[in-house]
Design a protein around this motif. Structure first.
Motif, short mmCIF file in Angstrom:
data_model
loop_
_atom_site.label_atom_id
_atom_site.label_comp_id
_atom_site.label_asym_id
_atom_site.label_seq_id
_atom_site.Cartn_x
_atom_site.Cartn_y
_atom_site.Cartn_z
N UNK A 64 -4.27 8.37 -5.21
CA UNK A 64 -4.86 8.61 -6.53
C UNK A 64 -4.28 7.60 -7.51
N UNK A 65 -4.95 7.35 -8.64
CA UNK A 65 -4.46 6.33 -9.58
C UNK A 65 -3.06 6.59 -10.12
N UNK A 66 -2.69 7.86 -10.26
CA UNK A 66 -1.41 8.18 -10.89
C UNK A 66 -0.22 8.11 -9.94
N UNK A 67 -0.43 7.90 -8.66
CA UNK A 67 0.68 7.89 -7.70
C UNK A 67 1.55 6.65 -7.88
N UNK A 68 2.86 6.84 -7.71
CA UNK A 68 3.80 5.73 -7.79
C UNK A 68 3.94 5.11 -6.39
N UNK A 69 2.97 4.28 -6.03
CA UNK A 69 2.93 3.73 -4.68
C UNK A 69 4.01 2.67 -4.45
N UNK A 70 4.56 2.09 -5.52
CA UNK A 70 5.55 1.03 -5.34
C UNK A 70 6.83 1.54 -4.66
N UNK A 71 7.11 2.82 -4.78
CA UNK A 71 8.33 3.37 -4.19
C UNK A 71 8.29 3.31 -2.66
N UNK A 72 7.10 3.15 -2.09
CA UNK A 72 7.01 3.09 -0.63
C UNK A 72 7.69 1.84 -0.07
N UNK A 73 7.86 0.82 -0.89
CA UNK A 73 8.51 -0.41 -0.42
C UNK A 73 9.97 -0.16 -0.06
N UNK A 202 6.36 -1.61 14.85
CA UNK A 202 5.04 -0.96 14.83
C UNK A 202 5.01 0.39 15.54
N UNK A 203 5.92 0.62 16.48
CA UNK A 203 5.92 1.90 17.19
C UNK A 203 6.35 3.06 16.29
N UNK A 204 6.91 2.76 15.11
CA UNK A 204 7.32 3.81 14.18
C UNK A 204 6.22 4.16 13.18
N UNK A 205 4.97 3.82 13.49
CA UNK A 205 3.89 4.00 12.53
C UNK A 205 3.76 5.45 12.08
N UNK A 206 3.69 6.38 13.02
CA UNK A 206 3.51 7.79 12.65
C UNK A 206 4.67 8.30 11.79
N UNK A 207 5.87 7.88 12.14
CA UNK A 207 7.05 8.33 11.38
C UNK A 207 6.99 7.80 9.95
N UNK A 208 6.65 6.54 9.79
CA UNK A 208 6.60 5.95 8.45
C UNK A 208 5.48 6.60 7.63
N UNK A 209 4.34 6.86 8.25
CA UNK A 209 3.24 7.52 7.54
C UNK A 209 3.69 8.89 7.05
N UNK A 210 4.38 9.61 7.90
CA UNK A 210 4.87 10.94 7.51
C UNK A 210 5.82 10.84 6.32
N UNK A 211 6.75 9.87 6.37
CA UNK A 211 7.69 9.68 5.26
C UNK A 211 6.95 9.29 3.98
N UNK A 212 5.92 8.43 4.12
CA UNK A 212 5.18 7.97 2.94
C UNK A 212 4.42 9.11 2.28
N UNK A 214 5.15 12.26 2.46
CA UNK A 214 6.15 13.15 1.86
C UNK A 214 6.65 12.61 0.53
N UNK A 215 6.85 11.28 0.49
CA UNK A 215 7.36 10.67 -0.74
C UNK A 215 6.34 10.75 -1.88
N UNK A 216 5.07 10.57 -1.56
CA UNK A 216 4.04 10.58 -2.59
C UNK A 216 3.53 11.98 -2.91
N UNK A 217 3.60 12.86 -1.93
CA UNK A 217 2.99 14.17 -2.07
C UNK A 217 1.61 14.16 -1.44
N UNK A 218 1.29 15.19 -0.67
CA UNK A 218 0.02 15.20 0.05
C UNK A 218 -1.17 15.18 -0.90
N UNK A 219 -1.01 15.72 -2.11
CA UNK A 219 -2.11 15.71 -3.05
C UNK A 219 -2.43 14.34 -3.60
N UNK A 220 -1.50 13.40 -3.46
CA UNK A 220 -1.72 12.06 -4.00
C UNK A 220 -2.33 11.11 -2.98
N UNK A 221 -2.39 11.52 -1.71
CA UNK A 221 -2.86 10.63 -0.64
C UNK A 221 -4.32 10.94 -0.35
#
Length: 760
Positions: A64-73, A202-212, A214-221
């Motif tokens: 969503x527009x209001x999500x702080x996506x930069x923190x995923x870096x 690349x094998x950690x894709x599912x783990x990183x997605x889960x962390x991302x 969680x960091x943003x909140x499911x309502x923001x994704x």
């Protein structure tokens, strides 16, 4: 050495037809294996090349527009990021062709997920309305640099400045919007943002997605796509074509090896006296083995070299996808080793089967062992004697008896002939399944033919009414599709609400029942596999910040989105979200209606506010498979022909000892000929029956397994019609009878002295 070559030359002159068929069959087998390798390379390497050169992101996350996506870096495992970029969902049109797109505000050429320009140039700050199109979208729109795109319903226009390749999921009408890179100022209706994550592993894709998430909140994704999904979408049907060619090529190679083994074994039995003479005049066992081995290796080498040379020289000129695949494969690093190793492997396999049979020739004793006058296996059975007592034609009874007199040898002959026929039945089943996708799409997961999407300011009820009144339309089903997070937050699936309880959507069910009650849904095989669920389970998915708990009551055949789709009624979704409105309509047409004419009529009636396009049929991409199947059937028919010639030669030689006795009891040459023809026909009939009994369930198993692995699901396999199987069996029997008639007639009319020498 000279004597060995002279014997080999004499044997070649005697069996010229068999040698020709072996060479052609080997060439067909090697060619199919080379084409399979080319298709595998074509399916994987172009996308891998783009991903590597573009430093592609392993994960793309829409928020969503209001999500702080930069923190995923700053997440562990993230090497670098692309964006976040502002996005706008829009529809563009050029020369009457419309497409749903995602405008992505890109301030400069990205370092991660960098578009690879194929035409034109990158965005110019001096051109605020200039855009770069993803190559798949450009092909669909027939757009090129310099063209002007309009946004229906607005006065805006965009100018195409370039076309670029991307490693993200390609444009697919109705499923995946096309990607348009634009200056940030061109993204006016800011509806969300997207960020790309390039991972350390690349094998950690599912783990990183889960962390991302969680960091943003499911309502923001909103939606998550991964590099595996992009690669699978890019491979498309090429990998399936490669699998089909490879499977049938290996099966044909085994059948050819068995045919060669049977041919040599039969020839050894028919030339025991000649082999004994060779031993008596000084031939060693090794020399005898080498004669057979070198002779058949020469056939294999000739066929393999011819196949490799033709594939290398002319393969890229084959029209369609096969030619494109060979052209790309010839530029890949593994091309030269594969071009050498595949023919060598085929020659070595044929050499192995040849050596096993030729070894028996080396064991023939120098002194010929007299053949028994009446072997036990040759005595008439009680059934045969009763058949003769019923005054059935003697030629028919004796022919059937000869076909199955030596049980072990007869079963081996039937088994060798059954294998190519089984593969032909499997090939015909694949052909029939593709035809069923075209002829009866409703039974294969495509009950509707058209999708109508419309501008946001258009009344959905009015669109549905307009579509329902259109000529050729049987029903219009309102629907909406949303991206939903799966449990564990490792990815997104498609949640569809389509149809109403009063007018339910006609699912193509393979298991369970249709969804009719509250919170009931049907799911595709891909979704069930992803969630490790089955029919009867309850599943929980999340749309934004709203959980949706559904009872899976059926499994539908789902060719879209790799089967990762859960479908319920629009009414069921509105119970959880009362403000939800339909975003599209799917149209079921009347029998005989032309989808393109209906689409053109609706587009004209919509006055620029409707986007009407046919639903993608998976069989459309498998059209080259028809030519592949036809070629494979021809190769398998050649192998079966070699085995038939071997069986006929063995039957004629083994029948020579009976010619004198049959003449003595008053049988004419025509009747004696009929005995051999009947014996060969019975062998072919037994092989055809066995091939049908084994091939039909094997084909269903293989096709359904492929459907399950692709996410469409089991239940798509279609068996050939009984009439087609009858034609196949009749052709095998009549072909065997026709091939046997001439050599059997010659043997029955031989002079008495020749017959006596053969029996001696």
């Amino acid at each position: 050495m000279r004597a060995t070559l002279r014997w080999a030359h004499s044997d070649l002159r005697t069996h010229r037809g068999e040698a020709l068929f072996l060479v052609l069959a080997t060439a067909g087998i090697v060619a199919s294996l080379l084409l399979a390798t080319a298709l595998f390379g074509y399916a994987t390497n172009p996308w891998q090349r783009v991903f590597t050169q573009a430093r592609g992101a392993h994960v793309w996350i829409h928020t969503v527009p209001s999500a702080d996506a930069r923190r995923l870096a700053r997440l562990d495992g993230v090497d670098s990021v692309a964006g976040p970029y502002r996005t706008e969902a829009a529809t563009v049109s050029v020369r009457g062709t419309r497409a749903s797109v995602e405008l992505r505000g890109t301030p400069g050429l990205p370092a991660v997920g960098r578009p690879l320009l194929t035409a034109g140039h990158w965005l110019d700050p001096a051109e605020p309305d200039g855009v770069v199109l993803e190559s798949g979208l450009a092909r669909s729109l027939l757009a090129e640099p310099g063209d002007t795109l309009t946004l229906p319903g607005t006065a805006r226009t965009l100018t195409v400045e370039g076309v670029a390749e991307s490693a993200e999921p390609p444009y697919s009408p109705g499923e995946q919007p096309g990607l348009v890179w634009a200056p940030p100022a061109a993204v006016r209706a800011f509806g969300g943002q997207v960020i790309g994550l390039r991972l350390d592993d690349p094998s950690d894709t599912d783990y990183v997605v889960q962390r991302a998430v969680t960091a943003l909140g499911s309502g923001a994704v909103g939606e998550v796509s991964t590099w595996q999904q992009a690669r699978s979408a890019a491979q498309g049907d090429n990998r399936l074509l490669g699998q089909v060619l490879g499977l049938f090529g290996l099966g044909a190679l085994i059948a050819a090896g068995l045919a060669v083994h049977g041919a040599i074994a039969t020839r050894i039995r028919g030339h025991l006296r000649d082999l004994s003479v060779l031993k008596a005049i000084g031939f060693t066992p090794g020399q005898v083995v080498r004669v057979f081995l070198l002779q058949h290796l020469a056939y294999a080498v000739l066929g393999s070299v011819a196949a490799a040379a033709l594939t290398e020289a002319l393969g890229h000129r084959v029209p369609g996808r096969l030619g494109d695949a060979v052209g790309v494969w010839q530029g890949l690093p593994g091309h030269t080793p594969a071009l050498f190793l595949i023919p060598v492997g085929a020659v070595l396999f044929i050499g192995l089967t040849t050596g096993l049979a030729a070894w028996r020739a080396g064991r023939v004793p120098p002194v010929p062992v007299p053949r028994p006058a009446a072997p036990a296996a040759g005595r008439l059975t009680g059934l045969a004697r009763r058949a003769l007592g019923l005054r059935l034609p003697a030629a028919l009874v004796l022919g059937c008896h000869r076909a199955f007199a030596g049980r072990g040898r007869s079963l081996a002959t039937v088994a060798r002939l059954t294998l190519p026929l089984v593969l032909i039945v499997v090939a015909l089943s694949a052909w029939t399944t593709i035809d069923r996708f075209h002829d009866s799409p409703g039974r294969m997961g495509l009950p509707t033919a058209l999708t109508v999407r419309y501008d946001s300011d258009v009344d959905p009820a009015g669109v549905r009414a307009l579509a329902a009144r259109a000529p050729g339309v049987a029903a219009a089903y309102p629907g909406v599709e949303e991206a939903a997070l799966v449990p564990g937050q490792t990815g997104t699936v498609a949640l569809r609400g389509i149809g109403t309880r009063d007018e339910p959507y006609p699912y193509a069910l393979a298991e369970g029942r249709a969804a009719s009650g509250p919170d009931e849904a049907v799911a595709g095989q891909g979704l069930l596999d992803l969630l490790h669920a089955r029919v009867g389970d309850w599943v929980r998915i999340t749309v934004g910040d709203r959980p949706q708990i559904l009872h899976i009551v059926g499994r539908s055949i789902e060719p879209q989105n790799a089967g990762r789709v859960v479908t319920t009624s629009l009414d069921a979704l509105r119970e959880n979200n009362p403000g939800l409105s339909a975003a599209f309509c799917e149209l079921r047409l009347r029998p005989g209606a032309d989808p393109h004419r209906v689409a053109a009529a609706l587009t004209s009636a919509g006055r620029g506010h409707l986007d009407v396009h046919p639903l993608a049929n998976p069989a459309d991409g498998l059209s080259p498979l028809r030519a592949v199947v036809a070629g494979l059937i021809a190769v398998l028919a050649l192998i079966g022909l070699v085995e038939l010639l071997t069986a006929i030669g063995g039957s004629v030689r083994e029948g020579e000892r009976d010619v004198l006795a049959l003449r003595a009891i008053g049988m004419s040459p025509r009747q004696i000929t009929a005995i051999t023809v009947t014996a060969t026909s019975c062998t072919a009939l037994a092989a055809a029956v066995a091939a049908t009994a084994l091939g039909v369930p094997l084909a269903r198993l293989l096709i359904d397994a492929e459907g399950s692995s692709s996410g469409i699901g089991a239940g798509i396999a279609q068996s050939p019609s009984p009439g087609l199987l009858l034609v196949l069996g009749t052709a095998a029997v009549l072909g065997a009878a026709g091939l046997a008639a001439l050599p059997a007639g010659r043997a029955a009319r031989r002079r008495m002295a020749d017959t006596l020498s053969a029996v001696a």
